[in-house]
Design an enzyme around this catalytic site. Structure first.
Site, PDB file in Angstrom:
ATOM      1  N   VAL A  66       0.871  -1.167   0.000  1.00 24.50           N
ATOM      2  CA  VAL A  66       0.000   0.000   0.000  1.00 24.50           C
ATOM      3  C   VAL A  66       0.909   1.218   0.000  1.00 24.50           C
ATOM      4  O   VAL A  66       1.995   1.207   0.580  1.00 24.50           O
ATOM      5  CB  VAL A  66      -0.991   0.014   1.195  1.00 24.50           C
ATOM      6  CG1 VAL A  66      -2.042  -1.062   1.022  1.00 24.50           C
ATOM      7  CG2 VAL A  66      -0.285  -0.128   2.511  1.00 24.50           C
ATOM      8  N   SER A  67       0.468   2.292  -0.658  1.00 23.43           N
ATOM      9  CA  SER A  67       1.318   3.462  -0.859  1.00 23.43           C
ATOM     10  C   SER A  67       1.482   4.319   0.382  1.00 23.43           C
ATOM     11  O   SER A  67       2.502   4.962   0.561  1.00 23.43           O
ATOM     12  CB  SER A  67       0.771   4.323  -1.991  1.00 23.43           C
ATOM     13  OG  SER A  67       0.730   3.575  -3.178  1.00 23.43           O
ATOM     14  N   THR A  68       0.468   4.373   1.232  1.00 21.79           N
ATOM     15  CA  THR A  68       0.558   5.215   2.416  1.00 21.79           C
ATOM     16  C   THR A  68       0.155   4.423   3.642  1.00 21.79           C
ATOM     17  O   THR A  68      -0.478   3.384   3.556  1.00 21.79           O
ATOM     18  CB  THR A  68      -0.374   6.445   2.314  1.00 21.79           C
ATOM     19  OG1 THR A  68      -1.723   5.987   2.320  1.00 21.79           O
ATOM     20  CG2 THR A  68      -0.091   7.253   1.067  1.00 21.79           C
TER      21      THR A  68
END
Length: 189
Positions: free
Chosen positions: A8-10
């Site tokens: 997941v990016s964040t």
């Protein structure tokens, strides 16, 4: 062995959907990173790659979870291939154990990179159009020019004993900002 990898990016995003899909795909071990695809350091990916052995399958849900650039995707694919590990991408139905799967992987990777580049270009175009209309992005200044002058005067003001009359904390409290903000503005002056 099937090794699952998700990203997941964040920190705010939830990897549960990826983890559920990897579990449903029969992955024996699952590694999840919470980091941007652009970051060079993805510790869980590194662990997953070290775990993979000849004959294993490296399973991801989507191609963009592995990397953002075609070059990076191809490098990772080549690394896996050279170690006798096949790559399986669940959502796109890619399996690099055969030539058609390897070709499809390369094409999809190029399309994903193109899509990302177009998004970046549209963002830059939108920002340029906003600037042309006089709108400036970014965070608003913490202090207005008058407040900066007041902070500087308070900082420079000396008491009868020759020492500073106001501490930086006093100035910050007066203006309703953090001490670091006062220091930042004083450094500029």
């Amino acid at each position: 062995m099937r090794i699952g990898y998700g990203r997941v990016s964040t920190r705010d995003q939830n990897p549960d959907a990826q983890e559920d899909a990897l579990t449903a795909a029969g992955c024996d071990r699952i590694f999840i990173d919470k980091a941007s695809g652009k970051l060079a350091s993805r510790p869980e990916l590194d662990k997953a790659l070290l775990t993979a052995r000849e004959g294993d399958q490296f399973v991801i849900t989507k191609l963009d979870r592995l990397g953002r650039s075609t070059k990076n995707l191809l490098e990772l694919s080549e690394h896996l291939r050279s170690h006798g590990v096949t790559l399986v991408v669940l959502d796109q139905g890619i399996d690099t154990s055969n030539p058609a799967g390897r070709l499809f992987f390369t094409i999809i990777g190029a399309i994903a990179e193109f899509e990302h580049s177009m998004m970046v270009e549209r963002t830059h175009d939108g920002l340029a159009a906003a600037r042309a209309r006089g709108r400036v992005g970014g965070r608003k200044k913490a202090l207005r020019p008058r407040q900066v002058e007041l902070a500087q005067r308070m900082y420079d003001e000396l008491g009868d004993d020759g020492k500073r009359k106001h501490t930086v904390q006093d100035i910050a409290d007066e203006l309703g900002v953090a001490r670091t903000t006062i220091y930042r503005y004083l450094e500029r002056a």
